[in-house]
Design a protein around this motif. Structure first.
Motif, PDB file in Angstrom:
ATOM      1  N   HIS A  50      14.906  -7.640  -5.181  1.00 13.20           N
ATOM      2  CA  HIS A  50      15.548  -6.362  -5.473  1.00 13.20           C
ATOM      3  C   HIS A  50      17.043  -6.484  -5.244  1.00 13.20           C
ATOM      4  N   VAL A  56      22.511   2.075  -7.062  1.00 14.50           N
ATOM      5  CA  VAL A  56      21.351   1.832  -7.920  1.00 14.50           C
ATOM      6  C   VAL A  56      20.554   0.656  -7.358  1.00 14.50           C
ATOM      7  N   GLN A  58      17.250  -1.738  -7.972  1.00 18.42           N
ATOM      8  CA  GLN A  58      16.305  -2.160  -8.999  1.00 18.42           C
ATOM      9  C   GLN A  58      15.726  -3.524  -8.628  1.00 18.42           C
ATOM     10  N   SER A  59      14.591  -3.831  -9.223  1.00 20.31           N
ATOM     11  CA  SER A  59      14.025  -5.160  -9.055  1.00 20.31           C
ATOM     12  C   SER A  59      14.713  -6.121 -10.022  1.00 20.31           C
ATOM     13  N   VAL A 170      23.557  -1.483 -14.683  1.00 21.54           N
ATOM     14  CA  VAL A 170      22.743  -1.619 -13.470  1.00 21.54           C
ATOM     15  C   VAL A 170      23.435  -1.047 -12.229  1.00 21.54           C
ATOM     16  N   ASN A 236       7.254  -1.466  -8.896  1.00 24.35           N
ATOM     17  CA  ASN A 236       8.142  -2.434  -9.538  1.00 24.35           C
ATOM     18  C   ASN A 236       8.053  -3.802  -8.858  1.00 24.35           C
TER      19      ASN A 236
END
Length: 294
Positions: A50, A56, A58-59, A170, A236
């Protein structure tokens, strides 16, 4: 308690115009949440996990290439299960100051359009499709190049990034204040402990709030409840494991912090539209089709 982002000085040598770094290290040895005044281009060769860019989370999977504009806080948190045979992850990082772009325009008018397009990136972006493959090939090739050859390759990288629409935002620059610092610390806590039980009382206490105030704060800041955020984060994470390991569905379920297999299956299907088993089957089928074509 939460902490502010760390500011890093990039060690660009006096006889170099940019910093080129190839690391092959233990999965937990990456730099923590930090930012610097230079541009950064990062290529993950081995490893997954991650990342947090700005606010933000996210994976990410191996192979991704991300461009970060100056002063964007970021970190990559690698999972312990995904590494090479030596137990290590690998990545290439290129860091270049803004003045490099200015000097290119000053010395080479032909670069004006490409540099202008690079400067249009105000947020961090992940590259996709043919652009991703071109960047991977060029950056990997730099491992065997001299310093002059690497400079030429960097200019070529600028041209590739400037002429594409195959990008996905991202994250971006954030204004540091008490609220954003708390959100960042919540993300870091989840990165570190998502594989274990996390109660609302645990996370609220970690950032110095009571449970009720924390729930209101998080929902207002992110638009979803913390439980929903945590479930999506875990799902995720499980997607990465379903793609990159041979662990059973049950093993994946427990590895990402779910303690009930039926609940994991329901949550996964709600978020992904299919069951974990079907997700893995579809991924394996797509890989087989790609290999047969190539």
């Amino acid at each position: 308690m939460y902490e502010n982002v760390k500011y890093c000085d990039v060690p660009i040598e006096a006889d170099r115009s940019f910093f080129f770094d190839h690391v092959h290290i233990e999965w937990d040895q990456q730099i923590k949440f930090h930012q610097h005044a230079e541009w950064e281009l990062s290529y993950i060769i081995t490893g997954s996990g991650h990342r947090m860019v700005g606010n933000v989370a996210q994976s990410f999977s191996c192979g991704e290439v991300v461009l970060l504009p100056p002063n964007v806080p970021h970190c990559w948190s690698f999972d312990a299960y995904d590494h090479d045979k030596d137990g290590k992850i690998e990545n290439i990082t290129i860091i270049f100051p803004e003045e490099v772009l200015g000097k290119l325009i000053e010395g080479f008018p032909e670069m004006k359009e490409s540099v202008s397009q690079i400067r249009c990136y105000k947020e961090a972006v992940r590259f996709e499709g043919a652009t991703l493959k071109a960047l991977q090939k060029r950056m990997h090739g730099m491992l065997q190049e001299s310093s002059l050859e690497r400079l030429i390759s960097l200019i070529r990288l600028f041209d590739i990034m400037a002429s594409t629409k195959e990008t996905c935002v991202v994250g971006g620059v954030i204004k540091q204040n008490n609220s954003t610092a708390k959100i960042q610390e919540i993300y870091r806590y989840v990165f570190n402990y998502y594989q274990h039980p996390i109660s609302l009382d645990d996370i609220a206490q970690h950032v110095g709030m009571n449970r009720s105030a924390f729930c209101v704060f998080f929902k207002r800041a992110k638009g979803v409840s913390f439980v929903s955020f945590l479930n999506e984060f875990r799902v995720n994470s499980s997607c990465l494991m379903l793609r990159q390991t041979n662990m059973s569905i049950a093993e994946v379920c427990y590895a990402v912090g779910f303690n009930d297999i039926p609940y994991y299956n329901r949550t996964f299907k709600k978020l992904m539209g299919i069951t974990p088993k079907k997700y893995r089957e579809q991924y394996q089928l797509s890989i087989s089709q790609e290999e047969s074509v190539s």
